[in-house]
Design an enzyme around this catalytic site. Structure first.
Site: not given
Ligand SMILES: Nc1nc2c(ncn2[C@@H]2O[C@H](COP(=O)(O)OP(=O)(O)OP(=O)(O)O)[C@@H](O)[C@H]2O)c(=O)[nH]1
Length: 199
Positions: A76
Site C-alpha cells: 500500500d
Molecule cells: N507507475 C507508477 N505508479 C505509481 C506512481 N506513484 C504511485 N503509483 C501507483 O499508485 C498506486 C498506489 O495506490 P495503492 O492503493 O497503494 O495501490 P492500488 O493501485 O490501488 O492497488 P492495490 O494494491 O490493489 O490496492 C499503486 O498502484 C502505485 O504503483 C508512479 O510514479 N509511477
C-alpha cells in the site's frame, strides 16, 4: 508454472516492476475496503506509515487466507502532505486540485510491503521518498492532467514519475521504485537472502 510469490495487488505498476526484475508473479487482487480502514485509522490519528503498513498487511492476509501456500505480498502507498493523507485522484478536477496543493511544496510517498507465509507476516518494509514539486503554471498543470489522465488516474498524487510526471519536480529524494509503489530493492534483498531468488 510455479510462482516466486503471489502479488495481492491490482496495481499494474507493481506487477511490472516485479516481472521486469525477473520475479515470477501470480496476481490475486485483494478485496478490502481500503477507504473505511484508512478513515478509521486517520480518526485515531494513526501516522501515515502505520496506515500504509496496516493496509499492506490486510491485503496480504486477505489473499493468504484463500490458501494456495507460498509467499503472498501485500502493498500500500500513501501520500503524506502537511499531516494530510492523499489518495488516488477521483477525477480530472481532483487531480488538478491535488497537484495545485502540492505545487512548490515537499510531500512524502510511503510505500509499505508485507509478506505472509503460512498465514503469518514474515517480512515487512516501508520505503519513504521525499519529493519537492516545482512552481509549474496553471496552464501546464491543466494541460498535463488532460493529456495524461488515463495514466495518472491510477497513481497516488496524480503523477507517474517515470513518465512526464518527472517535469513536475525540482527535487526527488528516494528511489524510483518506492515512488512507483514498491520498496523493490529491499524486497529483492529479502527474497535472495532467503533463497527464493538465485543470486
Ligand atoms: N507507475 C507508477 N505508479 C505509481 C506512481 N506513484 C504511485 N503509483 C501507483 O499508485 C498506486 C498506489 O495506490 P495503492 O492503493 O497503494 O495501490 P492500488 O493501485 O490501488 O492497488 P492495490 O494494491 O490493489 O490496492 C499503486 O498502484 C502505485 O504503483 C508512479 O510514479 N509511477
Amino acid at each position: 508454472m510455479s510462482f516466486d510469490l503471489i502479488l495481492a495487488s491490482a496495481s499494474e505498476s507493481r506487477a511490472r516492476l516485479l516481472r521486469s526484475a525477473g520475479v515470477r508473479v501470480g496476481i490475486t487482487p485483494p478485496r478490502i475496503d481500503e477507504d473505511s480502514v484508512k478513515d478509521a485509522l486517520q480518526a485515531e490519528d494513526a501516522p501515515p506509515r502505520d496506515i500504509a503498513d496496516t493496509l499492506a498487511e490486510m491485503k496480504a492476509r486477505k489473499v493468504a487466507e484463500k490458501g494456495g501456500g507460498g509467499l503472498v505480498l501485500g502493498c500500500d502507498q500513501v501520500l503524506s502532505f502537511k499531516g494530510q493523507v492523499l489518495s488516488k485522484p477521483e477525477d480530472v478536477a481532483d487531480a488538478m486540485s491535488q497537484l495545485r496543493l502540492l505545487r512548490g511544496e515537499t510531500h512524502q510517498l510511503l510505500s509499505a510491503a508485507v509478506i505472509y507465509e503460512d498465514m503469518k507476516p514474515v517480512w515487512r518494509h516501508v520505503g519513504v521518498a521525499r519529493l519537492t514539486m516545482s512552481d509549474f503554471s496553471d496552464a501546464y498543470l491543466e494541460d498535463y492532467v488532460e493529456r495524461n489522465w488515463d495514466s495518472i488516474r491510477w497513481s497516488v498524487g496524480g503523477y507517474k514519475i517515470e513518465e512526464e510526471g518527472i517535469r513536475l519536480f525540482r527535487m526527488v529524494q528516494g528511489d524510483t521504485f518506492t515512488i512507483q509503489g514498491l520498496p523493490l530493492l529491499e524486497l529483492l534483498s529479502y527474497l535472495t537472502l532467503r533463497g527464493t531468488l538465485p543470486t
